[in-house]
Design a protein around this motif. Structure first.
Motif: not given
Length: 170
Positions: A137, A90, A24, A20-21, A32, A140-142
């Motif tokens: 999202l 998020y 961001i 996990w970020p 996005r 996309e991120d992962q």
């Protein structure tokens, strides 16, 4: 131990372990979300696609279980299930950005609400479109792909909600 200190001791290592970020690119988030407009519009207007939504099924299942829309959205029930409507890692900051962009894309007064009954457009935005957007999202991120990518992303959203709220408050 304060929540911020607890986040530093437990949350950040857990986030790193799960990918996990810890930061961001917030300024990129509206664009996005904008790129998802067609896909999200299909969710609003196509009952067949909407019926595949985890979040649509959660909220309509709660309505069926509790007997009425007003019971589900009573302050007690709404607060108890609010974490499920959030945006995973998020957090609250992401929630605000995503919700604001969705309001631009799907203004509540410009949409026919018949397709999303028993919800009105604002409820649909909060309880279906915001988490659906967050899931996309996360995909996309992962860099998720394959037939289970949506289920995996929903799981990440659910698992990372507390982390997101602590890491990225408003």
């Amino acid at each position: 131990v304060c929540s911020r200190h607890n986040m530093e001791l437990e949350g950040i290592p857990k986030a790193r372990k799960h990918g996990w970020p810890t930061s961001i690119q917030w300024e990129e988030l509206p664009d996005r979300v904008q790129k998802m407009e067609k896909e999200l519009n299909d969710l609003v207007n196509n009952p067949r696609i909407r019926n595949l939504s985890e979040f649509w099924n959660r909220i309509t299942g709660q309505i069926a279980e509790k007997g009425s829309l007003s019971t589900v959205f009573s302050s007690k029930n709404q607060f108890a299930s609010f974490d499920r409507a959030l945006t995973g890692y998020y957090g609250s900051l992401g929630y605000g950005i995503i919700y604001s962009k969705l309001l631009q894309l799907f203004p509540p007064n410009n949409n026919t609400n018949a397709n999303i009954s028993p919800l009105d457009m604002n409820m649909f935005l909060i309880w279906v479109l915001v988490p659906e957007t967050a899931v996309r999202l996360i995909i996309e991120d992962q860099q998720l792909s394959g037939p289970d990518c949506m289920a995996i992303a929903v799981n990440i959203l659910d698992e990372s909600s507390q982390y997101g709220m602590a890491m990225f408050p408003e």
